[in-house]
Design an enzyme around this catalytic site. Structure first.
Site, PDB file in Angstrom:
ATOM      1  N   GLU A   1     -30.773 -28.868  68.384  1.00  0.00           N
ATOM      2  CA  GLU A   1     -29.424 -28.834  67.838  1.00  0.00           C
ATOM      3  C   GLU A   1     -28.651 -29.958  68.506  1.00  0.00           C
ATOM      4  OE1 GLU A   1     -28.303 -24.695  68.767  1.00  0.00           O
ATOM      5  OE2 GLU A   1     -28.460 -24.384  66.616  1.00  0.00           O
TER       6      GLU A   1
ATOM      7  N   GLU B   1     -33.050 -21.303  69.975  1.00  0.00           N
ATOM      8  CA  GLU B   1     -32.553 -21.721  71.293  1.00  0.00           C
ATOM      9  C   GLU B   1     -32.575 -20.475  72.153  1.00  0.00           C
ATOM     10  OE1 GLU B   1     -32.109 -24.703  71.844  1.00  0.00           O
ATOM     11  OE2 GLU B   1     -31.622 -25.602  69.916  1.00  0.00           O
TER      12      GLU B   1
ATOM     13  N   ASN C   1     -21.740 -15.988  74.496  1.00  0.00           N
ATOM     14  CA  ASN C   1     -21.286 -16.696  75.705  1.00  0.00           C
ATOM     15  C   ASN C   1     -20.449 -17.939  75.405  1.00  0.00           C
ATOM     16  OD1 ASN C   1     -23.581 -17.957  74.754  1.00  0.00           O
ATOM     17  ND2 ASN C   1     -24.459 -18.319  76.774  1.00  0.00           N
TER      18      ASN C   1
ATOM     19  N   CYS D   1     -27.093 -20.366  79.043  1.00  0.00           N
ATOM     20  CA  CYS D   1     -28.555 -20.422  79.016  1.00  0.00           C
ATOM     21  C   CYS D   1     -29.093 -21.552  79.887  1.00  0.00           C
ATOM     22  CB  CYS D   1     -29.046 -20.562  77.584  1.00  0.00           C
ATOM     23  SG  CYS D   1     -28.229 -21.889  76.700  1.00  0.00           S
TER      24      CYS D   1
HETATM   25  O1  SSN Z   1     -25.636 -20.990  76.696  1.00  0.00           O
HETATM   26  C1  SSN Z   1     -26.035 -21.870  76.011  1.00  0.00           C
HETATM   27  C2  SSN Z   1     -25.289 -23.098  75.581  1.00  0.00           C
HETATM   28  C3  SSN Z   1     -24.694 -23.830  76.692  1.00  0.00           C
HETATM   29  C4  SSN Z   1     -24.337 -25.251  76.300  1.00  0.00           C
HETATM   30  O2  SSN Z   1     -24.287 -25.595  75.111  1.00  0.00           O
HETATM   31  O3  SSN Z   1     -24.114 -26.042  77.210  1.00  0.00           O
END
Ligand code: SSN
Length: 501
Positions: free
Chosen positions: A477, A268, A167, A302
């Site tokens: 992270e 994650e 994604n 996510c």
């Molecule tokens: O989909 C997961 C990561 C989204 C983000 O880093 O804002």
């Protein structure tokens, strides 16, 4: 390299050298042992435009050994040298922003404006971790026993494996690789089958930035061989660390495999993120923030808004405004300038969206807008969808939606809303909108999630620790200290001074 082989490229790059479609092992661009390949598809047309090697378990040993050999040298580089390479990588990515955005559009389907957004967000990580490299430090203690000194140093863990989702392939890759390379670890990346090309481009630019051969390795593969390749990487004795972004189901499998050899793991995982909008919220602020969050990459993040709880006093007004804005969304190919929402990235996502809508309808929800697949140029398009009357027993309230479906639930009291928001096994992010400062603080403490957006829907940034609790995983992270720490060991030294005679 730099051509799509038997395929006709649907776009032109300013720098055709950026286009890589072989695996990257020990500084070489290589085929897999089997010589087999898989196709990368444009989600906006459903057409393949390039192919990449199918690596399997038989490709792992050589790749890990070369990564380990590289680690033995790379760990001796000074933090300043690592910072300089990260800064150079950062500027090369920025210089090639236009081409990388094009590749991202044709892999993920997202609109070009969002592709630029992802690159700008992602270079936050290269920049941030360049700074972090020089701030890794141990500590010194004077212990209770006389004549003793205790101190700690931080050292890189070794070879790290990154299993990266489709994604936000650039952001997720740089968030992981930036931290690993800053710490002095080498990294093997297994991209998702949908998005290998942008990752290979980043590896090419890492080489140009001066990272030594083997510091980054990329092993591509298809959906079929993903479990075999990932497991072989996780089990290899020379791999010390695994970082994964993806579903809770797969995260648990990885944790189990890594537990056999006690490998350090960062997970994650899925989100089922609630948004609470109270009567005293600034409606326009909540609307613009949550609208952008919900429809970002057609709902495929996510941390997106999975369940939107709105207090009864503003429910109708808020829904009217939401519906009006939803009607304005222009669905189309990510490369079209008018497009404000692209396709979903995989046909599996369409299927899941249809099933969620069907289940919600059956259990009494009302579909205000959308709910269907859009037939358009062979792409994987789904209508922006608005559903009300959602209840906790519906799949759509319990599972990660991962498509452009907004679900609304009316609530009366703060207690009721917090209870419902926390009624999930996930704990990635939660959001709340209110002008009551006490409530903001109270809910910041009582919402069960690793990240809380307080009058904001946008909380991801290089300086902010990213990660969930409950079944959304563990480890952080990005952010100060915590992210690089995931790639370090702490070694304790104890020293006894001789008594002075
Ligand atoms: O989909 C997961 C990561 C989204 C983000 O880093 O804002």
């Amino acid at each position: 390299m730099g051509s799509a082989g038997k395929y006709e490229l649907p776009f032109k790059l300013n720098n055709p050298d950026l286009l890589r479609n072989l695996s990257y092992v020990n500084g070489e661009w290589v085929k897999s042992k089997s010589g087999k390949t898989f196709e990368v598809v444009d989600p906006g047309t459903g057409k393949a435009w390039i192919e990449c090697p199918i690596n399997d378990a038989s490709d792992v040993d050589e790749a890990v050994k070369s990564s380990y050999e590289s680690f033995l040298e790379y760990k001796k580089t000074s933090p300043r040298q690592r910072a300089q390479m990260l800064y150079k990588w950062d500027s090369l990515i920025k210089e090639n922003r236009e081409d990388i955005a094009t590749l991202l559009v044709y892999e993920t389907g997202k609109p070009k404006s969002e592709a630029y957004g992802e690159i700008d967000y992602s270079t936050g990580f290269t920049w941030w971790f360049a700074g972090e490299a020089e701030r890794i430090q141990g500590s010194v203690f004077t212990p209770a026993l006389p004549n003793r000194r205790v101190f700690t140093i931080k050292q890189p863990l070794g070879v790290a494996v990154a299993l990266v989702p489709w994604n936000f392939p650039i952001a997720m890759n740089l968030r992981k690789a930036g931290a690993a390379l800053a710490a002095g670890c080498t990294m093997i990346i297994k991209p998702s089958p949908e998005t290998p090309i942008t990752i290979l481009t980043l590896a090419y630019l890492a080489e140009k930035a001066g990272f030594p051969k083997g510091a980054l390795t990329v092993l591509t593969t298809d959906l079929d061989k993903t479990p075999e390749l990932s497991e072989a990487l996780c089990r290899h004795p020379l791999v010390s660390k695994v970082t994964f972004t993806g579903s809770t189901r797969v995260g648990k499998l990885i944790a189990r495999i890594c537990a056999d050899n006690l490998k350090k793991v960062t997970l994650e995982l899925g989100g089922n993120c609630p948004v609470l909008i109270f009567d005293d919220a600034n409606i326009e602020q909540a609307l613009s923030q949550i609208f952008a969050l919900k429809y970002r990459h057609a709902g495929q993040a996510c941390i997106t808004a999975n369940r939107i709880y709105v207090q009864s006093g503003i429910f109708d007004k808020f829904l009217d405004r939401w519906n009006a804005e939803t009607q304005k969304i222009v669905v189309g190919h990510g490369s079209d300038e008018e497009t404000t929402m692209g396709p979903v990235t995989t046909p599996r996502s369409i299927q899941k969206a249809l099933e969620l809508v069907e289940d919600a309808k059956k259990k009494g929800a009302k579909i205000h807008i959308g709910g269907n697949k859009i037939e358009k140029n062979g792409g994987y398009f789904f209508e922006p969808t608005v559903i009300t009357g959602v209840t906790q027993d519906m799949d759509i309230a319990r599972e990660e939606i991962f498509s452009p479906i907004s679900t609304f639930i009316k609530f009366e009291t703060e207690d009721e809303a917090v209870k419902a928001a926390n009624d999930t096994s996930m704990g990635l992010a939660s959001y709340l909108f209110t002008k009551n400062v006490d409530r903001l603080w109270r809910l910041f403490e009582s919402l069960e999630a690793g990240m809380i957006g307080l009058n904001t829907g946008n909380s991801s940034a290089a300086e902010s620790p990213f990660g969930g609790i409950k079944q959304s995983g563990y480890g952080k992270e990005s952010g100060k200290d915590v992210a690089v720490n995931e790639y370090l060991i702490t070694k304790t030294g104890t020293f006894t001074l001789e008594e002075q005679s």
